[in-house]
Design a protein around this motif. Structure first.
Motif, mmCIF file in Angstrom:
data_model
loop_
_atom_site.group_PDB
_atom_site.id
_atom_site.type_symbol
_atom_site.label_atom_id
_atom_site.label_comp_id
_atom_site.label_asym_id
_atom_site.label_seq_id
_atom_site.Cartn_x
_atom_site.Cartn_y
_atom_site.Cartn_z
ATOM 1 N N GLY A 24 -1.749 4.267 -3.878
ATOM 2 C CA GLY A 24 -2.663 3.321 -3.251
ATOM 3 C C GLY A 24 -2.124 1.907 -3.300
ATOM 4 N N TYR B 47 0.870 -1.179 0.000
ATOM 5 C CA TYR B 47 0.000 0.000 0.000
ATOM 6 C C TYR B 47 0.899 1.219 0.000
ATOM 7 N N GLU C 154 -8.485 0.263 -3.593
ATOM 8 C CA GLU C 154 -8.307 1.503 -4.346
ATOM 9 C C GLU C 154 -6.868 1.685 -4.814
ATOM 10 N N GLU C 155 -6.701 1.858 -6.108
ATOM 11 C CA GLU C 155 -5.389 2.119 -6.683
ATOM 12 C C GLU C 155 -5.244 3.618 -6.935
ATOM 13 N N LEU D 163 -8.574 -3.376 1.115
ATOM 14 C CA LEU D 163 -8.074 -2.231 0.357
ATOM 15 C C LEU D 163 -8.069 -2.571 -1.127
ATOM 16 N N SER E 271 -4.059 7.481 -4.575
ATOM 17 C CA SER E 271 -3.530 8.042 -3.339
ATOM 18 C C SER E 271 -4.657 8.406 -2.372
ATOM 19 N N ASN E 272 -4.454 8.049 -1.108
ATOM 20 C CA ASN E 272 -5.381 8.424 -0.034
ATOM 21 C C ASN E 272 -4.519 8.828 1.167
#
Length: 230
Positions: free
Chosen positions: A30, A25, A108-109, A106, A111-112
């Motif tokens: 992501g 990650y 999502e590819e 997780l 940025s978070n």
């Protein structure tokens, strides 16, 4: 194109004779998968595969193209060498469980930054903690659920959602107080919770995640974690 990013190692699988595919990650992209060449070779002079053990914090240089699912790793180093997580049974069991849950949840590819900061802070807490970490895995799952979009606002809401989905869970005062404290206070807050209460809440949390994530499936690390930390 070469890019720098920080990352948190989640898992890896063997790839061909000497390489691995690592799930990481990352701060910039992501969840990503990277081919890491030569780490299983007998000629390798360094134990690079250890960098991809659960929750290892990494600084990486990667080849990134947004139209690919599998990327290549140019350079990697550990940004915060662990002194306790891999060597203490309780912490390593938590790390394996947490990484399994992260791998399953997780998707999502992209940025978070807030989620990445939460994960970094959580890993650093677990590594550095000497006391009050026996409930880390429980508090972590509760707080993670908010980033995933289904965090409960209170112990009552948590219990109601379980009952609505035919999950047997009856919170006594101990569990209610523990849940509300975990929801409102930071990691490391002292919480009174018995062995049986810890096991009951762990099972309830996994059931709660299964309600919201259909693909969660079997959590293979759960029996070991329950035995070690219960």
């Amino acid at each position: 194109m070469l890019q720098k990013t920080r990352g948190i190692a989640l898992s890896y699988l063997r790839y061909r004779e000497t390489s691995i595919i690592a799930r990481v990650y990352t701060e910039e992209f992501g969840l990503q998968s990277y081919i890491v060449n030569g780490v299983r070779s007998a000629k390798s002079k360094s134990n690079k595969i250890a960098m991809f053990q659960p929750l290892t914090l990494l600084e990486m240089v990667v080849y990134y193209k947004d139209d690919r699912d599998l990327h290549r790793l140019s350079e990697a180093k550990t940004s915060y060498p662990f002194q306790s997580i891999p060597f203490e049974v309780a912490k390593s069991s938590m790390a394996i469980f947490v990484t399994e849950m992260l791998t399953k949840t997780l998707k999502e590819e992209a940025s978070n930054p807030m989620l990445f900061r939460f994960l970094i802070d959580s890993v650093l807490f677990l590594e550095d903690a000497r006391t009050n970490y026996e409930n880390f895995h429980l508090t972590f799952l509760l707080k993670l659920s908010f980033f995933l979009g289904f965090g409960p606002e209170s112990a009552r809401e948590f219990e109601d959602q379980l009952h609505e989905n035919s999950v047997p869970f009856l919170a006594d005062d101990e569990l209610t107080n523990a849940l509300n404290t975990m929801l409102r206070q930071p990691l490391g807050t002292a919480i009174k919770l018995s062995r049986s209460g810890r096991n009951e809440l762990l099972d309830a949390l996994v059931s709660y995640y299964k309600i919201h994530i259909d693909s969660l499936g079997e959590v293979k690390s759960l029996p070991v974690l329950r035995e070690v930390l219960g």
